[in-house]
Write a protein that holds these residues in place. Sequence first.
Motif, short mmCIF file in Angstrom:
data_model
loop_
_atom_site.label_atom_id
_atom_site.label_comp_id
_atom_site.label_asym_id
_atom_site.label_seq_id
_atom_site.Cartn_x
_atom_site.Cartn_y
_atom_site.Cartn_z
N ARG A 119 0.81 -1.20 0.00
CA ARG A 119 0.00 0.00 0.00
C ARG A 119 0.85 1.27 0.00
O ARG A 119 0.41 2.32 -0.43
N PHE A 120 2.09 1.17 0.50
CA PHE A 120 2.96 2.35 0.61
C PHE A 120 3.94 2.49 -0.56
O PHE A 120 4.86 3.29 -0.50
N ASP A 121 3.76 1.71 -1.60
CA ASP A 121 4.73 1.73 -2.70
C ASP A 121 3.99 1.60 -4.02
O ASP A 121 3.20 0.68 -4.21
N ASN A 122 4.27 2.51 -4.93
CA ASN A 122 3.69 2.46 -6.28
C ASN A 122 4.77 2.29 -7.35
O ASN A 122 4.55 2.59 -8.52
N GLN A 123 5.94 1.82 -6.96
CA GLN A 123 7.03 1.61 -7.88
C GLN A 123 6.97 0.19 -8.46
O GLN A 123 6.31 -0.71 -7.92
N PHE A 124 7.70 0.01 -9.57
CA PHE A 124 7.80 -1.31 -10.17
C PHE A 124 8.70 -2.20 -9.32
O PHE A 124 9.74 -1.76 -8.83
N VAL A 125 8.30 -3.45 -9.18
CA VAL A 125 9.08 -4.43 -8.43
C VAL A 125 9.08 -5.75 -9.19
O VAL A 125 8.29 -5.96 -10.13
N LEU A 126 9.97 -6.63 -8.81
CA LEU A 126 9.96 -8.03 -9.23
C LEU A 126 9.44 -8.86 -8.07
O LEU A 126 9.66 -8.52 -6.90
N SER A 127 8.82 -9.96 -8.38
CA SER A 127 8.26 -10.78 -7.29
C SER A 127 8.40 -12.25 -7.62
O SER A 127 8.61 -12.64 -8.77
N ALA A 128 8.29 -13.05 -6.54
CA ALA A 128 8.37 -14.50 -6.68
C ALA A 128 7.31 -15.14 -5.79
O ALA A 128 7.02 -14.64 -4.69
N LEU A 129 6.76 -16.23 -6.25
CA LEU A 129 5.74 -16.99 -5.51
C LEU A 129 6.24 -18.42 -5.38
O LEU A 129 6.48 -19.08 -6.38
N ARG A 130 6.35 -18.89 -4.12
CA ARG A 130 6.89 -20.23 -3.86
C ARG A 130 5.91 -21.00 -2.99
O ARG A 130 5.42 -20.49 -1.97
N LYS A 131 5.65 -22.18 -3.39
CA LYS A 131 4.72 -23.03 -2.61
C LYS A 131 5.41 -23.52 -1.35
O LYS A 131 6.55 -23.96 -1.39
N VAL A 132 4.68 -23.43 -0.23
CA VAL A 132 5.18 -23.93 1.05
C VAL A 132 4.59 -25.32 1.25
O VAL A 132 3.37 -25.47 1.43
N ASP A 133 5.41 -26.31 1.20
CA ASP A 133 4.94 -27.71 1.28
C ASP A 133 4.69 -28.11 2.74
O ASP A 133 5.56 -28.70 3.41
N LEU A 134 3.52 -27.76 3.23
CA LEU A 134 3.13 -28.16 4.59
C LEU A 134 2.46 -29.53 4.52
O LEU A 134 1.72 -29.82 3.56
N PRO A 135 2.64 -30.34 5.54
CA PRO A 135 2.08 -31.71 5.51
C PRO A 135 0.56 -31.75 5.39
O PRO A 135 0.01 -32.59 4.66
#
Length: 563
Positions: free
Chosen positions: A159-175
């Motif tokens: 909410r406090f940033d309107n700049q361009f960023v790179l992002s990553a999404l990683r699955k958390v393998d919970l049992p």
Amino acid sequence: MTLKKRIVILFLLCSMIPFVSIGLISFFTLDSILSNKVKKGYENNLAQVEMSLENTFTNLNHVSQQLAFEGTIGQELNELLLSQKPFERSQITEQLKSQMSLVTFTNPNIGLVLYFFTSNNSIMFENSPVKDGFSLEKLPLMAKYYGISYYGPHISNSRFDNQFVLSALRKVDLPNHDDVYIYIESGLHLTQNLFDSNQYSSDLSHLILDNDGRIAYTDLPEQYRRNDIFSNNQSGMASGSDNANYWFKIKSAQGWSIVSVVPKTKYNMEINRWYVQMTIFTLFFTLIVFLLAILLWKMLYKPLNTFNREIKQFYQHSNHTHFAIVPTRIPEFDHLLLQLRSMKEQIWELFREIENKERVKADLEVEKLLYQINPHFLMNTLDTVHWLAVMNGQTEIDKVTLALNKLLHYNLGKLGQTSTIGEEVEALNQYLILQQIRYDFQFDVQIFVNEDTMNTVIPRFILQPLVENSLYHGLSDDGYIRVQIQMTNHIEIIVQDNGAGMSPDTIHQLLNTTQTAQRKAGLGIGMNYVKRVLAAKYGDAAKLDIQSEPGIGTMIIMILPAN
């Protein structure tokens, strides 16, 4: 074509041909160098951006590993989701927040971090407030492999940033949970700094392609729209162009690609700048060469004008008027002007010499006319006497008249005509016949002439005066006259006698007087005549010398040019 035009054109050609040749060579060389330099610059910049993006994704991957199940934080998240006790859940929550803060604090290039549950689109443990409407479907997917999805530059979900960023999404393998993911964004302004940290930042636009070659991010949405297939998806470094732009593309090891796009006007700006500089320099050099050509012409014009004035003075002023030579301040031309003035002096001297010779020749003509009193009547009369002597048997008279007739015929020839040594010797023999009959004493005359020289051309009537001189200067009964003619590289005539000889004063008078000797009459024209004939015919090239001692004899030496 005038000399001025020739000098200017020749100077321009001599100056411009090497310059144009060097310019063309340097043009093609520098064009290649500049093109390679610009291309390499853009390619190096692109490689740096690609490396920076890879480092950013690597950092995102590293942080996501810490937050996944394999890490401590992931295990505590699993305990929180399994725990049913409020106090225990509160303790675990505080621990998770503390560890999340520690992770983000120790990784300053990390921005928004949160756990996302896809089953109900809920968010937990975000380190910054999240914008409403957070959705993964809106993010530009770049690559997906090994359970990790990488998203290209997009506006941050913080909410406090309107700049361009790179992002990553990683699955958390919970049992016990299959819908938990860790979402991480790069730090504030990081992506834009990656694109702007180069010397071509103001000229470049960027595209990021996903693994399938689709445009995941674009700086030029009007020309390159998102989700369009880019025209080139080959591996490694590639380059190309379209209607308005040049582009350079590099494909990463993960399969995504980054493309730098530069307008053709910007790309060629440095080369065009060099063209303009070379054009200005060429015009300036041409102007300098033209001015130098004009200066060279002026340097030549002043001396040539001086030469022209000298030549005009030569034929316009017959009184041999002298004018002061204006120095040209060019040593070579000043030397030539002095040589020209010297040549003018020599020419005037030659004119005076020719005038003197003509006067001498005119005097000789007048003098010879004094001896040509009615010559044809005289020779016809002698011929009549000859035939009367023959008819009356007067052999002595016949001999005298015949010899006299031949001698007069030869001696009264036109002044200026040439003769041969053989003809001169024959006339001398006729003269000696008359002299031996005339005088009552005998004298010996010896003539030595090489047969090879008999046809050699010499002036008419020069031997008789020399022999006559010997007869008139005291030759006795037992006297002799020796005439010797020989030729090597010059003609040498020697007349020698054993007469009374002459004093030095007499010799000096004979050689240097300009008046015709009038002491003797008849055919004895004398030494003056011979001297003036030689001067008129040969100038200084002929020599006449007299060697004599009183009581011993006289030797006259005459040296003539061989041709």
